[in-house]
Design a protein around this motif. Structure first.
Motif: not given
Length: 320
Positions: A71-77
């Motif tokens: 459902k979600v991709v949280a990019n650490l950048a």
């Protein structure tokens, strides 16, 4: 009912997961500095509802197809050129990043890199380490002044403005180039808008803070370096692919420009055999722009908050 699964593609402090332990299952790659292998990532996302990803993870059509529950991709950048945003949108997957929280820290690093390059700090430290300091001379390891020089900032977003604030404290004249003029920044920082070529010709320090797009890919090329002063110093804290590295190496070797300070590279990681590492007039850092304990913690917390909100069917804090 089984709790939603969140996969984290790099090892992070386990205490940061504690606020969410009752709501979610977590799986995590067990290395902090080694990227998760592609095959492992593809396998882990098969049952994942949320993914916390790094810039080194390629989030493409293949991965999205392998993750039907995602459902979600949280990019650490802040950047997200590692993600096929269009493919994610087509499949109903929300993509988020981490702007704002790393602005000041990255600007700190960028200005530190500018100062270290201009004043030859790394060379001077190595000079002593190699037992070469036997006498004093009036131009021993003489560098370039920073105060009251002209800084040219290419990309006047949040980080660009933060760099400009630091430059103002050094009494520098501020030129900037951006897709759109920033009238508020001009007024607040006494910054002057300039065309790209004009900025290159006038600036003593050229600082790249642009996002990587089709327009900015290799924008700093042979032609750009030829327009700079032979006393100019180039600083890149944006993306490595904004620079034609072979052209930069040539410009540095032939003294077309004086020096460069780089936190990012076309292909990462680099090692000691990279052509740029062979040059004394270059300071290279391992992509640590936002790397302070406080900021990296804030970035991770923002990623987890974004994942939580999307899974709970709420608006994420920082959607792309």
């Amino acid at each position: 009912m089984e709790k939603p699964l969140i996969y984290i593609s790099r090892k992070i402090p386990s205490q940061l997961l504690e606020p969410y332990q009752t709501q979610y299952q977590f799986r995590m790659w067990d290395e902090e500095e080694v990227p998760v292998p592609r095959e492992t990532l593809l396998d882990e996302v098969k049952k994942a509802d949320g993914l916390v990803s790094m810039l080194s993870d390629k989030i493409d059509e293949q991965l999205l197809l392998a993750a039907p529950q995602l459902k979600v991709v949280a990019n650490l950048a802040v950047g997200y050129d590692n993600i096929d945003v269009s493919a994610a949108k087509h499949r109903g997957v929300v993509v988020t990043n981490t702007p704002d929280v790393l602005t000041e820290t990255t600007a700190d690093l960028g200005f530190a890199l500018l100062m270290a390059t201009a004043r030859r700090i790394i060379e001077a430290n190595n000079y002593i380490k190699k037992n070469q300091w036997e006498n004093w001379g009036p131009f021993l390891l003489a560098g370039s002044d920073i105060h009251h020089k002209t800084i040219g900032i290419v990309g006047m977003g949040r980080i660009g403005e933060a760099v400009a604030r630091r430059a103002k404290g050094f009494g520098m004249s501020i030129l900037y180039h951006n897709r759109t003029r920033k009238k508020d920044a001009e007024k607040m920082l006494d910054a002057q808008y300039a065309g790209f070529d004009e900025l290159l010709q006038k600036a003593d320090f050229v600082v790249s803070v642009v996002p990587l797009t089709d327009e900015t890919r290799k924008i700093f090329n042979k032609n750009a370096f030829e327009k700079m002063k032979d006393s100019a110093i180039f600083i890149n804290i944006s993306r490595g692919a904004t620079v034609d590295e072979s052209a930069l190496v040539e410009a540095l070797k032939t003294k077309q420009i004086r020096a460069a300070g780089l936190d990012v590279f076309e292909e990462e990681p680099i090692d000691g055999t990279h052509p740029l590492m062979e040059l004394d007039n270059v300071v290279c850092l391992p992509h640590i722009g936002s790397s302070s304990v406080e900021t990296r913690t804030n970035m991770i917390e923002l990623c987890l908050d974004n994942v939580d909100r999307v899974i709970q069917r709420k608006e994420p804090v920082t959607p792309i």
